[in-house]
Scaffold this motif. Structure first.
Motif, PDB file in Angstrom:
ATOM      1  N   MET A 215       0.943  -1.434  -0.009  1.00 41.00           N
ATOM      2  CA  MET A 215      -0.053   0.005   0.099  1.00 41.00           C
ATOM      3  C   MET A 215       0.841   1.329   0.071  1.00 41.00           C
ATOM      4  N   VAL A 216       1.884   1.292   0.765  1.00 42.76           N
ATOM      5  CA  VAL A 216       2.706   2.387   0.890  1.00 42.76           C
ATOM      6  C   VAL A 216       3.448   2.655  -0.598  1.00 42.76           C
ATOM      7  N   ARG A 217       3.953   1.647  -0.994  1.00 39.45           N
ATOM      8  CA  ARG A 217       4.662   1.414  -2.443  1.00 39.45           C
ATOM      9  C   ARG A 217       3.613   2.104  -3.497  1.00 39.45           C
ATOM     10  N   ARG A 218       2.312   1.757  -3.379  1.00 38.02           N
ATOM     11  CA  ARG A 218       1.404   2.050  -4.491  1.00 38.02           C
ATOM     12  C   ARG A 218       1.111   3.637  -4.308  1.00 38.02           C
ATOM     13  N   MET A 219       0.966   4.159  -2.995  1.00 40.37           N
ATOM     14  CA  MET A 219       0.572   5.390  -2.635  1.00 40.37           C
ATOM     15  C   MET A 219       1.746   6.333  -3.227  1.00 40.37           C
ATOM     16  N   GLN A 220       2.962   6.003  -2.820  1.00 40.81           N
ATOM     17  CA  GLN A 220       4.459   6.656  -3.234  1.00 40.81           C
ATOM     18  C   GLN A 220       4.353   6.807  -4.860  1.00 40.81           C
ATOM     19  N   THR A 221       4.005   5.711  -5.300  1.00 45.14           N
ATOM     20  CA  THR A 221       3.871   5.704  -6.780  1.00 45.14           C
ATOM     21  C   THR A 221       2.800   6.620  -7.370  1.00 45.14           C
ATOM     22  N   ALA A 222       1.759   6.836  -6.915  1.00 42.25           N
ATOM     23  CA  ALA A 222       0.612   7.585  -7.244  1.00 42.25           C
ATOM     24  C   ALA A 222       0.996   9.153  -7.054  1.00 42.25           C
ATOM     25  N   ILE A 223       1.558   9.516  -5.953  1.00 42.42           N
ATOM     26  CA  ILE A 223       2.129  10.713  -5.579  1.00 42.42           C
ATOM     27  C   ILE A 223       3.177  11.299  -6.553  1.00 42.42           C
ATOM     28  N   ALA A 224       3.980  10.300  -6.856  1.00 39.76           N
ATOM     29  CA  ALA A 224       5.230  10.447  -7.683  1.00 39.76           C
ATOM     30  C   ALA A 224       4.605  10.545  -9.236  1.00 39.76           C
ATOM     31  N   THR A 225       3.974   9.866  -9.537  1.00 42.72           N
ATOM     32  CA  THR A 225       3.553   9.711 -10.985  1.00 42.72           C
ATOM     33  C   THR A 225       2.609  11.099 -11.412  1.00 42.72           C
ATOM     34  N   SER A 226       1.771  11.321 -10.261  1.00 40.68           N
ATOM     35  CA  SER A 226       0.920  12.760 -10.375  1.00 40.68           C
ATOM     36  C   SER A 226       1.820  13.825 -10.699  1.00 40.68           C
ATOM     37  N   TYR A 227       2.798  13.905  -9.619  1.00 37.54           N
ATOM     38  CA  TYR A 227       3.795  15.126  -9.678  1.00 37.54           C
ATOM     39  C   TYR A 227       4.363  15.310 -11.083  1.00 37.54           C
TER      40      TYR A 227
ATOM     41  N   GLY B 116       8.568  14.982  -8.221  1.00 40.61           N
ATOM     42  CA  GLY B 116       7.798  13.737  -8.503  1.00 40.61           C
ATOM     43  C   GLY B 116       8.889  12.450  -8.435  1.00 40.61           C
ATOM     44  N   LEU B 117       9.964  12.985  -9.157  1.00 37.96           N
ATOM     45  CA  LEU B 117      11.182  12.069  -9.268  1.00 37.96           C
ATOM     46  C   LEU B 117      12.008  11.678  -7.851  1.00 37.96           C
ATOM     47  N   VAL B 118      11.962  12.784  -6.969  1.00 37.40           N
ATOM     48  CA  VAL B 118      12.569  12.542  -5.610  1.00 37.40           C
ATOM     49  C   VAL B 118      11.586  11.640  -4.845  1.00 37.40           C
ATOM     50  N   VAL B 119      10.436  11.958  -5.039  1.00 36.24           N
ATOM     51  CA  VAL B 119       9.445  11.160  -4.131  1.00 36.24           C
ATOM     52  C   VAL B 119       9.338   9.825  -4.819  1.00 36.24           C
ATOM     53  N   GLY B 120       9.309   9.675  -5.858  1.00 32.34           N
ATOM     54  CA  GLY B 120       9.204   8.129  -6.408  1.00 32.34           C
ATOM     55  C   GLY B 120      10.422   7.360  -6.375  1.00 32.34           C
ATOM     56  N   THR B 121      11.691   7.876  -6.080  1.00 36.40           N
ATOM     57  CA  THR B 121      12.853   7.016  -6.105  1.00 36.40           C
ATOM     58  C   THR B 121      13.570   7.192  -4.766  1.00 36.40           C
ATOM     59  N   SER B 122      12.746   7.634  -3.832  1.00 35.82           N
ATOM     60  CA  SER B 122      13.489   7.725  -2.366  1.00 35.82           C
ATOM     61  C   SER B 122      12.837   6.613  -1.689  1.00 35.82           C
ATOM     62  N   LYS B 123      13.796   6.342  -0.458  1.00 33.57           N
ATOM     63  CA  LYS B 123      13.113   5.365   0.495  1.00 33.57           C
ATOM     64  C   LYS B 123      12.519   6.460   1.542  1.00 33.57           C
ATOM     65  N   MET B 124      11.187   6.234   1.475  1.00 33.24           N
ATOM     66  CA  MET B 124      10.411   7.024   2.299  1.00 33.24           C
ATOM     67  C   MET B 124      10.236   6.383   3.857  1.00 33.24           C
ATOM     68  N   THR B 125      10.479   7.434   4.558  1.00 32.63           N
ATOM     69  CA  THR B 125      10.192   6.879   6.113  1.00 32.63           C
ATOM     70  C   THR B 125       8.976   7.569   6.730  1.00 32.63           C
ATOM     71  N   PRO B 126       8.399   7.203   7.932  1.00 33.87           N
ATOM     72  CA  PRO B 126       7.372   7.861   8.530  1.00 33.87           C
ATOM     73  C   PRO B 126       7.513   9.511   8.521  1.00 33.87           C
ATOM     74  N   PHE B 127       8.953   9.707   8.904  1.00 37.68           N
ATOM     75  CA  PHE B 127       9.131  11.173   9.083  1.00 37.68           C
ATOM     76  C   PHE B 127       9.068  11.823   7.531  1.00 37.68           C
ATOM     77  N   SER B 128       9.641  11.306   6.658  1.00 38.58           N
ATOM     78  CA  SER B 128       9.516  11.998   5.422  1.00 38.58           C
ATOM     79  C   SER B 128       8.054  11.861   4.880  1.00 38.58           C
ATOM     80  N   PHE B 129       7.324  11.138   5.107  1.00 35.33           N
ATOM     81  CA  PHE B 129       5.902  11.155   4.524  1.00 35.33           C
ATOM     82  C   PHE B 129       5.330  12.211   5.524  1.00 35.33           C
ATOM     83  N   THR B 130       5.313  12.253   6.527  1.00 39.11           N
ATOM     84  CA  THR B 130       4.853  13.301   7.437  1.00 39.11           C
ATOM     85  C   THR B 130       5.066  14.768   7.285  1.00 39.11           C
TER      86      THR B 130
END
Length: 143
Positions: free
Chosen positions: A9-21, A67-81
């Motif tokens: 779910m996290v991967r899909r949401m991250q991909t959706a955000i990155a793709t949109s941007y 979008g490229l940064v969000v899509g290629t980064s290993k996001m943590t709870p802090f980075s998502f927040t």
């Protein structure tokens, strides 16, 4: 939710955000006149010029970078927040443009931007929560 389900779910949401941007940024970068014509009312569109087009292109390039940064980064709870908190001024801007003094400047497409920003904000908070749950579950396993 199981661990694989959370992470998927996290991967899909991250991909959706990155793709949109990235997609919307590319649109603004490559075809700023269509972004301007859809976004501004005729009286303000008449004020647009080469500089306005350049600013829209710059905004598009910046959105693509995000979008490229969000899509290629290993996001943590802090980075998502942090990303969710960073979206709050954009939601305020949407309200100012849609309901406040800016309402004569923009078309009703501003509400699509608002919906996207709300999705980015709450989707990021949801992902942060899923990752925190995952971290807590991992800690319990280590004990």
């Amino acid at each position: 939710m199981t661990t694989p389900q959370r992470l998927e779910m996290v991967r899909r949401m991250q991909t959706a955000i990155a793709t949109s941007y990235t997609t919307l940024g590319a649109w603004a970068l490559l075809h700023p006149s269509s972004v301007l014509s859809l976004g501004f009312t005729p009286q303000y569109l008449a004020l647009c010029n080469v500089t306005t087009s350049l600013f829209v292109r710059c905004w598009g390039a910046q959105a693509m970078t995000c979008g490229l940064v969000v899509g290629t980064s290993k996001m943590t709870p802090f980075s998502f927040t942090s990303f969710a908190v960073a979206m709050l001024p954009y939601i305020g801007w949407n309200f100012w443009q849609g309901l406040g003094p800016g309402r004569d400047m923009v078309t009703n497409f501003i509400w699509l931007d608002f919906a996207g920003n709300v999705f980015f904000t709450f989707g990021s908070l949801y992902c942060a929560n899923l990752l925190r749950e995952q971290e807590e579950e991992d800690k319990k396993k280590d004990i």
